[in-house]
Scaffold this motif. Structure first.
Motif, PDB file in Angstrom:
ATOM      1  N   GLY A 120      25.869  24.470  15.008  1.00  0.00           N
ATOM      2  CA  GLY A 120      24.564  24.492  15.632  1.00  0.00           C
ATOM      3  C   GLY A 120      23.568  23.583  14.945  1.00  0.00           C
ATOM      4  N   VAL A 121      22.701  23.022  15.742  1.00  0.00           N
ATOM      5  CA  VAL A 121      21.638  22.155  15.231  1.00  0.00           C
ATOM      6  C   VAL A 121      20.358  22.653  15.849  1.00  0.00           C
ATOM      7  N   VAL A 122      19.303  22.660  15.054  1.00  0.00           N
ATOM      8  CA  VAL A 122      18.020  23.017  15.638  1.00  0.00           C
ATOM      9  C   VAL A 122      17.079  21.838  15.474  1.00  0.00           C
ATOM     10  N   VAL A 123      16.372  21.551  16.583  1.00  0.00           N
ATOM     11  CA  VAL A 123      15.364  20.500  16.545  1.00  0.00           C
ATOM     12  C   VAL A 123      14.026  21.171  16.826  1.00  0.00           C
ATOM     13  N   VAL A 124      13.108  20.969  15.888  1.00  0.00           N
ATOM     14  CA  VAL A 124      11.784  21.569  16.057  1.00  0.00           C
ATOM     15  C   VAL A 124      10.769  20.448  16.140  1.00  0.00           C
ATOM     16  N   CYS A 125       9.974  20.486  17.199  1.00  0.00           N
ATOM     17  CA  CYS A 125       8.888  19.520  17.320  1.00  0.00           C
ATOM     18  C   CYS A 125       7.608  20.226  16.936  1.00  0.00           C
ATOM     19  N   ILE A 126       6.919  19.677  15.942  1.00  0.00           N
ATOM     20  CA  ILE A 126       5.698  20.309  15.436  1.00  0.00           C
ATOM     21  C   ILE A 126       4.510  19.468  15.879  1.00  0.00           C
ATOM     22  N   GLY A 127       3.760  19.996  16.789  1.00  0.00           N
ATOM     23  CA  GLY A 127       2.604  19.268  17.301  1.00  0.00           C
ATOM     24  C   GLY A 127       1.351  19.704  16.548  1.00  0.00           C
ATOM     25  N   ILE A 128       0.564  18.748  16.055  1.00  0.00           N
ATOM     26  CA  ILE A 128      -0.689  19.069  15.350  1.00  0.00           C
ATOM     27  C   ILE A 128      -1.771  19.182  16.411  1.00  0.00           C
ATOM     28  N   ASP A 129      -2.315  20.353  16.553  1.00  0.00           N
ATOM     29  CA  ASP A 129      -3.336  20.552  17.577  1.00  0.00           C
ATOM     30  C   ASP A 129      -4.603  19.804  17.194  1.00  0.00           C
TER      31      ASP A 129
ATOM     32  N   PHE B  49      12.258  23.095   3.338  1.00  0.00           N
ATOM     33  CA  PHE B  49      13.628  22.812   3.821  1.00  0.00           C
ATOM     34  C   PHE B  49      14.123  21.531   3.160  1.00  0.00           C
ATOM     35  N   ALA B  50      14.763  21.743   2.044  1.00  0.00           N
ATOM     36  CA  ALA B  50      15.196  20.565   1.275  1.00  0.00           C
ATOM     37  C   ALA B  50      16.228  19.736   2.055  1.00  0.00           C
ATOM     38  N   ASN B  51      17.025  20.401   2.885  1.00  0.00           N
ATOM     39  CA  ASN B  51      18.089  19.666   3.580  1.00  0.00           C
ATOM     40  C   ASN B  51      17.724  19.328   5.027  1.00  0.00           C
ATOM     41  N   ALA B  52      16.449  19.452   5.352  1.00  0.00           N
ATOM     42  CA  ALA B  52      16.030  19.123   6.711  1.00  0.00           C
ATOM     43  C   ALA B  52      15.694  17.632   6.795  1.00  0.00           C
ATOM     44  N   TYR B  53      15.864  17.125   8.000  1.00  0.00           N
ATOM     45  CA  TYR B  53      15.493  15.714   8.231  1.00  0.00           C
ATOM     46  C   TYR B  53      14.196  15.729   8.974  1.00  0.00           C
ATOM     47  N   ILE B  54      13.189  15.064   8.419  1.00  0.00           N
ATOM     48  CA  ILE B  54      11.861  15.126   9.022  1.00  0.00           C
ATOM     49  C   ILE B  54      11.430  13.722   9.421  1.00  0.00           C
ATOM     50  N   ALA B  55      10.932  13.599  10.690  1.00  0.00           N
ATOM     51  CA  ALA B  55      10.490  12.291  11.182  1.00  0.00           C
ATOM     52  C   ALA B  55       9.193  12.472  11.927  1.00  0.00           C
ATOM     53  N   ARG B  56       8.474  11.347  12.051  1.00  0.00           N
ATOM     54  CA  ARG B  56       7.233  11.410  12.833  1.00  0.00           C
ATOM     55  C   ARG B  56       7.570  10.874  14.223  1.00  0.00           C
ATOM     56  N   LEU B  57       7.566  11.768  15.214  1.00  0.00           N
ATOM     57  CA  LEU B  57       7.997  11.372  16.555  1.00  0.00           C
ATOM     58  C   LEU B  57       6.898  10.637  17.289  1.00  0.00           C
ATOM     59  N   SER B  58       5.669  11.058  17.112  1.00  0.00           N
ATOM     60  CA  SER B  58       4.522  10.332  17.656  1.00  0.00           C
ATOM     61  C   SER B  58       3.371  10.622  16.709  1.00  0.00           C
ATOM     62  N   ALA B  59       2.201  10.148  17.034  1.00  0.00           N
ATOM     63  CA  ALA B  59       1.072  10.247  16.112  1.00  0.00           C
ATOM     64  C   ALA B  59       0.835  11.690  15.684  1.00  0.00           C
ATOM     65  N   ASP B  60       0.907  12.625  16.642  1.00  0.00           N
ATOM     66  CA  ASP B  60       0.530  14.004  16.304  1.00  0.00           C
ATOM     67  C   ASP B  60       1.744  14.919  16.270  1.00  0.00           C
ATOM     68  N   THR B  61       2.949  14.368  16.299  1.00  0.00           N
ATOM     69  CA  THR B  61       4.125  15.220  16.379  1.00  0.00           C
ATOM     70  C   THR B  61       5.112  14.894  15.273  1.00  0.00           C
ATOM     71  N   LEU B  62       5.540  15.930  14.582  1.00  0.00           N
ATOM     72  CA  LEU B  62       6.596  15.775  13.578  1.00  0.00           C
ATOM     73  C   LEU B  62       7.864  16.400  14.136  1.00  0.00           C
ATOM     74  N   GLY B  63       8.987  15.792  13.819  1.00  0.00           N
ATOM     75  CA  GLY B  63      10.254  16.365  14.252  1.00  0.00           C
ATOM     76  C   GLY B  63      10.991  16.858  13.029  1.00  0.00           C
ATOM     77  N   LEU B  64      11.676  17.991  13.186  1.00  0.00           N
ATOM     78  CA  LEU B  64      12.443  18.522  12.061  1.00  0.00           C
ATOM     79  C   LEU B  64      13.807  18.900  12.589  1.00  0.00           C
TER      80      LEU B  64
END
Lengths: 794, 206
Positions: A387-396, A425-440
């Motif tokens: 299983g893989v989980v993708v979380v999109c974190i939007g900064i309001d 989450f030391a083993n998570a991959y974190i990217a900036r998907l757009s200006a206000d959104t982080l992906g994990l």
């Protein structure tokens, strides 16, 4: 031009070919020189032999001739011949012949015929040849020459007998065949074959059969003619191979005959002495050729080896592998290889830069969406059974933050959030998907853990976060979560789904939303429905249904509201809210409204002819009010109406764009159209606007009417609204009148018109006419709720 | 000398009233005069040779190892004298069927005579000098002459029909002779254009 696939082949063939050609030419020249030399020497020998032959022949014939002359001058002989004393003549002749040992000889008398000696065909021929001789020609004192009898040549010596006129001839002859010719051949240093040929009347040269049978008569004759002309030895083919031969002219006794001496020598014999030389030459040539070929191959492979190495390196570079060439020499190829290596290094550097730029969000130095996709794709390759989980974190309120605090501050905030996340989450991959959104992205992760994970993130980020040393900020985030195990979606789709989940979360004002495939498919369906709506408008399959409106004052149906209906062959009736919303989004609302308008105008005309003079209300989208062109078109259509047209406009639309909207409404009113404010009470009402709009009618939203029986407050609101509308000079229509109680209540409140299932459901035009006819009878009881009859929509 | 040969004709012309001058010119194809051609006129009526004519002295001398003259015309029955005027001996012979004869070697100052009765050609040679050659033409008519260096002769002959003939040892014709029939009435000029071979051998190998 031959195309070579390999440079080394080309070089080998070119060098080898060139040298071989040169060798071949040299060998050919040597061979030609040798043959030419051999031929020249044989030619000289042949010509010398011809001279020797002539000389020997002259010597030989001169001896015979002098004896013949001696006899011819003898007075006694002359006397005997003149007096035809043949016995004496014969004895004298025999005496001489035996002394000289000559086989053939004869005496020709004064009458020109043989007297003694050879009297046969040979004798007659010789006599005939001599008869033609001019008896007065002083040069004929003694003759010598060739006479051929049936191509058999004879050497003939003839001496005239003069007393002082010619009395006759003393003639000696000898065959020029067999032993005579063999003797001649023995005189030459080389075994020359000699033969004497005589030209026949037809021009052919013929000789004794045993000497000429080796040649083809025609080619031999041609050769002799040529040889006499050129006076040089040349080649002629024979049964025993090519011969070198020369023909020299011989004197003939009879001028009519022509004879030649043909001397021949086999070319192979001439070349025999040069055979060892030729063999050596051939050997040298072959050795040279072998050396040239080996050298060419070596040279070619030596030249092409660095080129091949460069080619391999270039292919490696193309395939993205490190391509470096090993430099072994110090020549131009080495320079090229070195330049190539430099180029390969700089290409690798540049490629790294490009990749970095392409995969990085520069302001924060975080991986960007592309890198995020790559990461997920890599995970998928490794297998995502766990299983893989993708979380999109939007900064309001990100736009707000950026606007207030500045761009770099906003970026710093994102970096801070990332710092926090990576700490959890030391083993998570974190990217900036757009200006206000982080992906994990986290792997592995069970499906049940996805939501707790999201909650943990939210709990950690929804805090006052210290952005810079002296500034902190209250951060709020929304999270979209997508979990996947053994599913199909690509990396791109996974991120998209997490983002959709984020949108869903925000739309539903929830903090966290899991990706809901149902909503996702609805979105897809909306796209399909849009296409289908366009097609439906194109083929005009949308129908217009009418819902009657009951006037309390007149106690009858005075108007109808036009409602668009779409009966889709597969979907059945499509919700008007849904497709009208789509039409408003896509602009199809113009076509839709026009079609409804046209249908209504036609139906109003038909109703009038059926005896019903009804007002028709048509929904007019607030968006259309700002389209002046469309407004003019709609106005032009409405001008053709046979009855009153009322445009129902939602209050929100007016409020959204008051300036243009009010202007349009004023125009409509000035042209005799009625304006109705639809769904009053649900929008953000503004009394100021209500005052400005010159509406004729106010429609109270169904939500108020439905509650009117039970809720005191609603009843009060409705009553007040009715009073307010009346105060502003508008009539009031209540929507959603479904019960007799509310019908009566509204009447008591002073409502002008009632509309709802209690009176009638919307119906197709055909049913409307039936309904109106039926209703006419009931219309008498004014204060009572009309009888509701259920009719099946067709 | 040539006037001597013309004399008989002149004498004859004087005795006959109806005589005509017959002029004959002989030339070769190139127009060059041909000397040593014997021209004869034989009247159809026939003409006897007077005795005086026969009695004339004809000489074929040997001088400078040559016969002189080269061609000598004599009437049949005439006698020819063969004097040796050289210092060397000569052996004169003829194998001609008309009259074969020979005078074995005889020295200077000596002479032989021979009478020729039969008409024809007698070829003369010297046994010891091959280069020596000459011809005696024995004719059977009183009207004859031998052309001189100009190739011309004039015969005084009687009018009437006859045969004009020319003979030369090198004439390219049968018997080295050409003839044409004529009917004379007064003077006549005849020309012959002939093909003549070179003279008989003048030099041998010995």
């Amino acid at each position: 031009m031959i195309m070579f696939k390999r440079l080394s082949t080309k070089l080998s063939v070119m060098f080898g070919g060139l040298f071989s050609l040169a060798l071949l030419v040299i060998a050919l020249a040597c061979y030609m020189a040798v043959v030419s030399y051999a031929r020249t020497s044989v030619q000289k020998e042949l010509q010398a032999s011809a001279s020797v032959f002539q000389r020997i022949w002259t010597l030989k014939s001169e001896a015979l001739q002098s004896n013949a002359v001696l006899l011819s001058r003898d007075f006694g002989f002359k006397s005997a011949l003149a007096t035809r004393d043949n016995i004496t003549v014969e004895s004298a002749f025999d005496n001489l012949q035996s002394r000289l040992n000559v086989e053939i000889g004869l005496i020709i008398g004064p009458d020109g015929n043989p007297v003694v000696g050879e009297a046969g065909a040979l004798g007659q021929s010789l006599a005939a040849a001599l008869r033609s001789k001019d008896e007065f020609n002083s040069d004929t004192a003694a003759l010598t020459g060739i006479v051929a009898i049936d191509s058999h040549p004879y050497q003939v010596m003839a001496a005239p007998v003069m007393a002082p006129d010619r009395l006759g001839w003393v003639v000696f002859a000898q065959r020029l065949e067999g032993p005579e010719m063999h003797n001649l051949q023995g005189l030459s240093s080389i075994p020359i074959k000699s033969s004497i040929l005589t030209q026949t009347r037809g021009g052919l040269w013929l000789g004794p059969t045993e000497q000429t049978s080796d040649y083809k008569p025609s080619s031999l004759s041609f050769f002799i003619d040529q040889s006499l002309h050129t006076k040089a030895a040349s080649m002629i083919g024979s049964n025993h191979g090519t011969m070198i031969a020369v023909a020299t002219s011989l004197p003939n006794l009879d001028n009519k005959q022509k004879s030649v001496l043909l001397l021949s020598y086999p070319l192979s014999e001439a070349l025999k002495s040069y055979q060892p030389l030729l063999t050596v030459l051939l050997g040298i040539g072959l050795l040279g050729l072998t050396c040239v070929i080996i050298a060419s191959l070596y040279l070619a492979s030596n030249l092409t080896r660095p080129i091949l190495a460069l080619k391999d390196a270039a292919f490696a570079l193309r395939d993205g592998k490190p391509g470096q060439v090993k430099i072994t020499t110090h020549d131009e190829m080495a320079d090229l290889a070195s330049a190539f290596n430099d180029m390969a290094v700089s290409i690798e550097d540049r490629e790294r830069d490009i990749t970095r730029l392409a995969k990085t969000d520069l302001p924060t130095d975080l991986p960007n969406r592309s890198a995020f996709e790559d990461h997920i794709a890599r995970l998928r390759e490794q297998g995502v059974e766990n299983g893989v989980v993708v979380v999109c974190i939007g900064i309001d309120r990100y736009a707000h933050i950026r606007a207030v605090w500045g761009v770099s501050y906003a970026h710093t905030l994102v970096s801070r959030l990332q710092d926090i996340l990576i700490r959890i989450f030391a083993n998570a991959y974190i990217a900036r998907l757009s200006a206000d959104t982080l992906g994990l992205c986290l792997n592995p992760c069970e499906a049940e853990q996805a939501l707790p994970l999201a909650r943990a993130i939210a709990a950690r980020l929804d805090k006052r976060i210290k952005v810079t040393d002296d500034q902190s900020l209250d951060v709020l985030v929304s999270l979209g979560v997508y979990h996947m195990a053994n599913a199909r979606p690509s990396a791109d789709e996974m991120i998209e789904r997490a983002l959709i989940a984020l949108d869903q979360a925000r739309a539903s004002k929830a903090k966290i939303a899991l990706f809901d495939p149902r909503i996702y498919s609805e979105l897809a369906d909306t796209l399909l429905l849009t296409d289908q709506l366009y097609a439906a408008l194109q083929s005009k399959v949308l129908e217009v249904w009418y819902q009657p409106k009951f006037s309390y004052r007149e106690g009858k149906i005075t108007s109808v509201e036009a409602l668009v209906r779409w009966n889709h062959p597969e979907r059945g009736f499509v919700s008007p809210q849904r497709f009208v919303a789509i039409a408003e989004e896509t602009g199809a609302i113009r076509d839709l409204t026009l079609q409804v308008l046209q249908t209504c105008l036609a139906d109003q005309g038909r109703l009038k002819s059926a005896g019903f003079n009804l007002d028709v209300s048509i929904n007019y989208s607030g968006r259309l009010l700002s389209d002046e062109g469309f407004n003019a078109k709609a106005l032009a259509l409405c001008d053709t109406a046979v009855g009153q047209i009322c445009l129902e406009i939602t209050e929100t639309a007016v409020i959204e764009d008051p300036k243009i909207g009010l202007a349009a409404i004023n125009t409509f009113v000035s042209r005799g159209l009625e304006i109705s404010i639809d769904d009053f009470g649900t929008g953000l009402s503004s009394l100021a606007y209500l005052k400005q709009i010159p509406a004729h009618e106010l429609k109270i939203d169904r939500s108020f009417i439905m509650e009117i029986e039970s809720g005191q407050r609603d009843a009060l609101l409705v009553r007040s609204t009715i009073d307010l509308a009346h105060g502003l000079g508008m009539k009031v229509t209540a929507e959603g009148v479904e019960t007799a109680a509310s019908f009566t209540l509204l009447q008591a409140m002073g409502c002008d018109i009632a509309q709802g299932y209690g009176i009638a459901k919307p119906m197709p035009f055909g049913d409307l006419v039936l309904f109106l006819n039926d209703f006419a009878g009931v219309g008498a009881t004014k204060s009572k709720m009309p009888v509701y009859r259920k009719r099946k929509a067709s | 000398m040539k006037y001597l040969f013309l004399l008989p004709a002149l004498l004859l012309a004087g005795s006959q009233a109806t005589a005509a001058d017959l002029t004959v010119a002989v030339s070769d194809a190139g127009g060059k005069p041909v000397p040593n051609t014997v021209v004869t006129w034989i009247p159809a009526a026939g003409a006897a040779i007077p005795a005086a004519e026969k009695g004339k002295v004809f000489v074929m001398s040997q001088q400078n190892v040559q016969f002189l003259p080269y061609v000598l015309a004599v009437p049949a029955g005439a006698t020819v004298n063969f004097p040796n005027k050289d210092r060397v001996n000569h052996h004169v012979y003829s194998f001609s069927p008309v009259q074969p004869f020979q005078f074995p070697l005889y020295g200077k100052g000596k002479s032989h005579i021979m009478k020729f009765d039969r008409p024809g050609t007698v070829a003369l040679g010297c046994n010891i000098h091959d280069s020596m050659a000459a011809y005696i033409r024995v004719v059977d008519t009183p009207f004859y002459a031998t052309t001189d260096g100009t190739g011309r002769v004039m015969l005084k002959v009687p009018d009437g029909a006859g045969s004009l003939a020319i003979w030369h040892p090198g004439l390219d014709a049968p018997e080295h002779q050409m003839a044409r029939a004529l009917k004379l009435a007064g003077p006549s000029a005849q020309t012959f254009s002939v093909k003549v071979r070179p003279s008989a051998p003048t030099a041998g190998q010995y």
